[in-house]
Design a protein around this motif. Structure first.
Motif, PDB file in Angstrom:
ATOM      1  N   THR A 179      -1.316   0.744  11.305  1.00  0.00           N
ATOM      2  CA  THR A 179      -1.173   0.229  12.666  1.00  0.00           C
ATOM      3  C   THR A 179      -2.035   1.076  13.604  1.00  0.00           C
ATOM      4  OG1 THR A 179       0.418  -0.545  14.324  1.00  0.00           O
ATOM      5  CG2 THR A 179       0.883   1.599  13.283  1.00  0.00           C
ATOM      6  N   SER A 180      -1.973   0.807  14.902  1.00  0.00           N
ATOM      7  CA  SER A 180      -2.890   1.490  15.812  1.00  0.00           C
ATOM      8  C   SER A 180      -2.342   1.541  17.223  1.00  0.00           C
ATOM      9  CB  SER A 180      -4.249   0.768  15.818  1.00  0.00           C
ATOM     10  OG  SER A 180      -4.188  -0.394  16.635  1.00  0.00           O
ATOM     11  N   ASP A 181      -3.188   2.017  18.149  1.00  0.00           N
ATOM     12  CA  ASP A 181      -2.799   2.062  19.555  1.00  0.00           C
ATOM     13  C   ASP A 181      -2.971   0.702  20.232  1.00  0.00           C
ATOM     14  OD1 ASP A 181      -5.552   2.041  19.453  1.00  0.00           O
ATOM     15  OD2 ASP A 181      -5.851   3.807  20.698  1.00  0.00           O
ATOM     16  N   HIS A 182      -3.465  -0.292  19.491  1.00  0.00           N
ATOM     17  CA  HIS A 182      -3.508  -1.692  19.960  1.00  0.00           C
ATOM     18  C   HIS A 182      -3.260  -2.563  18.726  1.00  0.00           C
ATOM     19  CE1 HIS A 182      -4.533  -4.754  22.963  1.00  0.00           C
ATOM     20  NE2 HIS A 182      -5.088  -5.416  21.961  1.00  0.00           N
ATOM     21  N   PRO A 183      -2.005  -2.640  18.270  1.00  0.00           N
ATOM     22  CA  PRO A 183      -1.718  -3.147  16.921  1.00  0.00           C
ATOM     23  C   PRO A 183      -1.794  -4.651  16.740  1.00  0.00           C
ATOM     24  CG  PRO A 183       0.331  -2.557  18.025  1.00  0.00           C
ATOM     25  CD  PRO A 183      -0.789  -2.104  18.925  1.00  0.00           C
ATOM     26  N   CYS A 184      -1.668  -5.431  17.807  1.00  0.00           N
ATOM     27  CA  CYS A 184      -1.711  -6.890  17.680  1.00  0.00           C
ATOM     28  C   CYS A 184      -3.165  -7.357  17.713  1.00  0.00           C
ATOM     29  CB  CYS A 184      -0.914  -7.550  18.796  1.00  0.00           C
ATOM     30  SG  CYS A 184      -0.831  -9.357  18.652  1.00  0.00           S
ATOM     31  N   VAL A 185      -3.594  -8.044  16.665  1.00  0.00           N
ATOM     32  CA  VAL A 185      -4.993  -8.461  16.536  1.00  0.00           C
ATOM     33  C   VAL A 185      -5.090  -9.984  16.555  1.00  0.00           C
ATOM     34  CG1 VAL A 185      -7.056  -8.408  15.087  1.00  0.00           C
ATOM     35  CG2 VAL A 185      -5.541  -6.408  15.183  1.00  0.00           C
ATOM     36  N   TRP A 186      -5.911 -10.513  17.457  1.00  0.00           N
ATOM     37  CA  TRP A 186      -6.259 -11.934  17.472  1.00  0.00           C
ATOM     38  C   TRP A 186      -7.628 -12.052  16.803  1.00  0.00           C
ATOM     39  CZ3 TRP A 186      -4.414 -15.791  21.560  1.00  0.00           C
ATOM     40  CH2 TRP A 186      -3.100 -15.477  21.975  1.00  0.00           C
ATOM     41  N   PHE A 187      -7.692 -12.850  15.753  1.00  0.00           N
ATOM     42  CA  PHE A 187      -8.923 -12.927  14.958  1.00  0.00           C
ATOM     43  C   PHE A 187      -9.157 -14.363  14.522  1.00  0.00           C
ATOM     44  CE2 PHE A 187     -11.063 -12.745  10.752  1.00  0.00           C
ATOM     45  CZ  PHE A 187     -12.236 -12.103  11.131  1.00  0.00           C
ATOM     46  N   ASP A 188     -10.396 -14.787  14.558  1.00  0.00           N
ATOM     47  CA  ASP A 188     -10.762 -16.121  14.098  1.00  0.00           C
ATOM     48  C   ASP A 188     -11.907 -15.990  13.111  1.00  0.00           C
ATOM     49  OD1 ASP A 188     -11.614 -18.711  13.701  1.00  0.00           O
ATOM     50  OD2 ASP A 188     -11.323 -19.325  15.785  1.00  0.00           O
ATOM     51  N   PRO A 189     -11.663 -16.209  11.816  1.00  0.00           N
ATOM     52  CA  PRO A 189     -12.711 -16.022  10.810  1.00  0.00           C
ATOM     53  C   PRO A 189     -13.850 -17.029  10.906  1.00  0.00           C
ATOM     54  CG  PRO A 189     -10.731 -16.985   9.823  1.00  0.00           C
ATOM     55  CD  PRO A 189     -10.367 -16.583  11.220  1.00  0.00           C
ATOM     56  N   GLU A 190     -13.676 -18.072  11.726  1.00  0.00           N
ATOM     57  CA  GLU A 190     -14.719 -19.078  11.891  1.00  0.00           C
ATOM     58  C   GLU A 190     -15.477 -18.933  13.215  1.00  0.00           C
ATOM     59  OE1 GLU A 190     -15.512 -21.659   9.592  1.00  0.00           O
ATOM     60  OE2 GLU A 190     -14.349 -20.308   8.315  1.00  0.00           O
ATOM     61  N   SER A 191     -15.114 -17.964  14.022  1.00  0.00           N
ATOM     62  CA  SER A 191     -15.703 -17.859  15.362  1.00  0.00           C
ATOM     63  C   SER A 191     -17.195 -17.573  15.326  1.00  0.00           C
ATOM     64  CB  SER A 191     -14.996 -16.770  16.171  1.00  0.00           C
ATOM     65  OG  SER A 191     -15.214 -15.497  15.596  1.00  0.00           O
ATOM     66  N   TYR A 192     -17.667 -16.920  14.285  1.00  0.00           N
ATOM     67  CA  TYR A 192     -19.088 -16.560  14.213  1.00  0.00           C
ATOM     68  C   TYR A 192     -20.004 -17.789  14.162  1.00  0.00           C
ATOM     69  CZ  TYR A 192     -19.077 -17.712   9.204  1.00  0.00           C
ATOM     70  OH  TYR A 192     -18.983 -18.383   8.005  1.00  0.00           O
ATOM     71  N   LYS A 193     -19.428 -18.962  13.862  1.00  0.00           N
ATOM     72  CA  LYS A 193     -20.219 -20.188  13.783  1.00  0.00           C
ATOM     73  C   LYS A 193     -20.417 -20.840  15.154  1.00  0.00           C
ATOM     74  CE  LYS A 193     -18.509 -21.261   9.124  1.00  0.00           C
ATOM     75  NZ  LYS A 193     -17.769 -22.258   8.297  1.00  0.00           N
ATOM     76  N   ARG A 194     -19.678 -20.366  16.161  1.00  0.00           N
ATOM     77  CA  ARG A 194     -19.728 -20.991  17.476  1.00  0.00           C
ATOM     78  C   ARG A 194     -20.709 -20.261  18.396  1.00  0.00           C
ATOM     79  NH1 ARG A 194     -13.905 -19.944  17.378  1.00  0.00           N
ATOM     80  NH2 ARG A 194     -12.980 -21.444  15.933  1.00  0.00           N
ATOM     81  N   PRO A 195     -21.140 -20.925  19.488  1.00  0.00           N
ATOM     82  CA  PRO A 195     -21.944 -20.229  20.496  1.00  0.00           C
ATOM     83  C   PRO A 195     -21.164 -19.045  21.057  1.00  0.00           C
ATOM     84  CG  PRO A 195     -21.983 -22.603  20.851  1.00  0.00           C
ATOM     85  CD  PRO A 195     -20.938 -22.348  19.796  1.00  0.00           C
ATOM     86  N   PRO A 196     -21.851 -18.014  21.520  1.00  0.00           N
ATOM     87  CA  PRO A 196     -21.189 -16.787  21.986  1.00  0.00           C
ATOM     88  C   PRO A 196     -20.040 -17.026  22.962  1.00  0.00           C
ATOM     89  CG  PRO A 196     -23.541 -16.446  21.889  1.00  0.00           C
ATOM     90  CD  PRO A 196     -23.323 -17.894  21.568  1.00  0.00           C
ATOM     91  N   LEU A 197     -20.194 -17.979  23.868  1.00  0.00           N
ATOM     92  CA  LEU A 197     -19.166 -18.235  24.869  1.00  0.00           C
ATOM     93  C   LEU A 197     -17.852 -18.678  24.251  1.00  0.00           C
ATOM     94  CD1 LEU A 197     -18.640 -18.325  27.944  1.00  0.00           C
ATOM     95  CD2 LEU A 197     -19.336 -20.737  27.892  1.00  0.00           C
ATOM     96  N   TYR A 198     -17.903 -19.225  23.041  1.00  0.00           N
ATOM     97  CA  TYR A 198     -16.710 -19.774  22.394  1.00  0.00           C
ATOM     98  C   TYR A 198     -16.266 -18.948  21.184  1.00  0.00           C
ATOM     99  CZ  TYR A 198     -18.044 -23.712  25.293  1.00  0.00           C
ATOM    100  OH  TYR A 198     -18.376 -24.500  26.363  1.00  0.00           O
ATOM    101  N   GLN A 199     -16.746 -17.733  21.090  1.00  0.00           N
ATOM    102  CA  GLN A 199     -16.392 -16.900  19.939  1.00  0.00           C
ATOM    103  C   GLN A 199     -15.137 -16.067  20.154  1.00  0.00           C
ATOM    104  OE1 GLN A 199     -19.844 -14.631  18.737  1.00  0.00           O
ATOM    105  NE2 GLN A 199     -20.983 -16.447  18.101  1.00  0.00           N
ATOM    106  N   VAL A 200     -14.621 -16.043  21.373  1.00  0.00           N
ATOM    107  CA  VAL A 200     -13.385 -15.294  21.636  1.00  0.00           C
ATOM    108  C   VAL A 200     -12.220 -16.016  20.964  1.00  0.00           C
ATOM    109  CG1 VAL A 200     -11.799 -14.487  23.412  1.00  0.00           C
ATOM    110  CG2 VAL A 200     -14.267 -14.422  23.812  1.00  0.00           C
TER     111      VAL A 200
END
Length: 317
Positions: free
Chosen positions: A209-230
């Protein structure tokens, strides 16, 4: 002396699950704390890490300290510890109330940290600056300019859909005090709509764990334009993880993955890598041990948006 000034942004009761099982007798129980780059390993008592003075305290005009946020978070932490100890550790199903509490704890874990505080502060930086520039301009405006400004409709209070300068200033100065509870109330029901799984491992290191333990991750985000990768809840591939203990990790998703799932080593290592990369400054392990994979940045896939649209990244302002 004022009470409750030392306030944890990662709860000590949560961190206690990472206490080293080989702590010598009559020693204060501790976890292993590492700098984000894996250096400077040291053992620390959970009570002595991840806290700030009055991070959630609301300071009233009369000088008094309002601890409503700190007390509310303490109540949520108590309920989380009960669910972890009585249900999750025994792979027992959660009822609806327990599921909601676990989602509320996850929402809180995402928004209550100093890194989130600075993120929200930056969001209010530009509106605050714009308002301050308008105030300064008004001081030297001509009568004609003032008349034109008066003829324009500028919302000035939350009742008509706008926001005042004082409110923006307060949001910028104390984002957690102003936004913590509204954000938890907003995000919790959205998390409750996701599929809920708990990965389980018997690995001797287990989940970190860490000092910011909750992680939001999208394994497909790299396929989108930068504005939509969050990462965002609107995407079917969104994955939200929160280590619950070295042996359990919450996995919220929209892919139908639910229930208790035995995690192989690849899953454990991959989730730990996410936690380590998402950490602000430190991560926590229950043993004085590291794995190289946690630090591997990987290789950009050939089908990434940047590789498929190289000229877009070269475009000038």
């Amino acid at each position: 002396m004022s009470k409750h000034k030392k306030q944890h942004f990662v709860p000590a009761c949560y961190l206690k699950a990472w206490r080293d099982l080989d702590v010598p007798p009559r020693h204060t129980p501790y976890v292993w704390l590492f700098d984000k780059d894996g250096s400077n390993a040291r053992n620390k008592a959970p009570d002595n890490i991840f806290h700030e003075t009055d991070i959630y305290t609301i300071h009233r005009a009369d000088g008094s300290r309002d601890l409503v946020l700190e007390r509310g978070l303490n109540g949520l932490e108590t309920e989380f510890a009960r669910i972890r100890n009585r249900k999750l550790h025994f792979r027992r199903p959660l009822d609806q109330d327990e599921r909601t509490l676990l989602c509320a704890f996850t929402a809180a874990a995402q928004v209550r940290t100093p890194s989130s505080r600075e993120h929200y502060r930056q969001q209010w930086e530009r509106p605050l600056k714009m308002m301050e520039e308008m105030i300064e301009s008004a001081k030297t405006a001509t009568p004609e300019e003032k008349n034109r400004a008066a003829a324009m409709h500028i919302p000035s209070s939350t009742s008509d859909g706008g926001i005042t300068y004082d409110q923006v200033k307060e949001l910028h100065a104390h984002p957690l005090q102003m936004m913590l509870m509204p954000m938890i109330r907003t995000v919790t029901p959205l998390l409750c709509k996701l599929d809920l799984a708990v990965f389980v491992t018997t690995d001797e290191i287990g989940f970190i764990t860490s000092d910011h333990p909750c992680v939001w991750f999208d394994p497909e985000s790299y396929k989108r334009p930068p504005l939509y990768q969050v990462p965002a809840l609107m995407y079917k591939t969104i994955e939200i993880t929160l280590p619950l203990s070295p042996s359990h990790c919450l996995f919220l998703n929209r892919q139908g993955i639910a229930g208790y799932i035995d995690a192989n080593q690849d899953i454990v290592d991959d989730l730990n890598r996410r936690v380590r990369f998402e950490a602000e400054n430190y991560f926590v392990v229950r043993r004085n041990s590291l794995r190289e994979y946690w630090f591997d940045p990987g290789v950009e896939p050939d089908d990434s948006w940047e590789k498929l649209h190289p000229k877009a990244g070269e475009a000038g302002p």
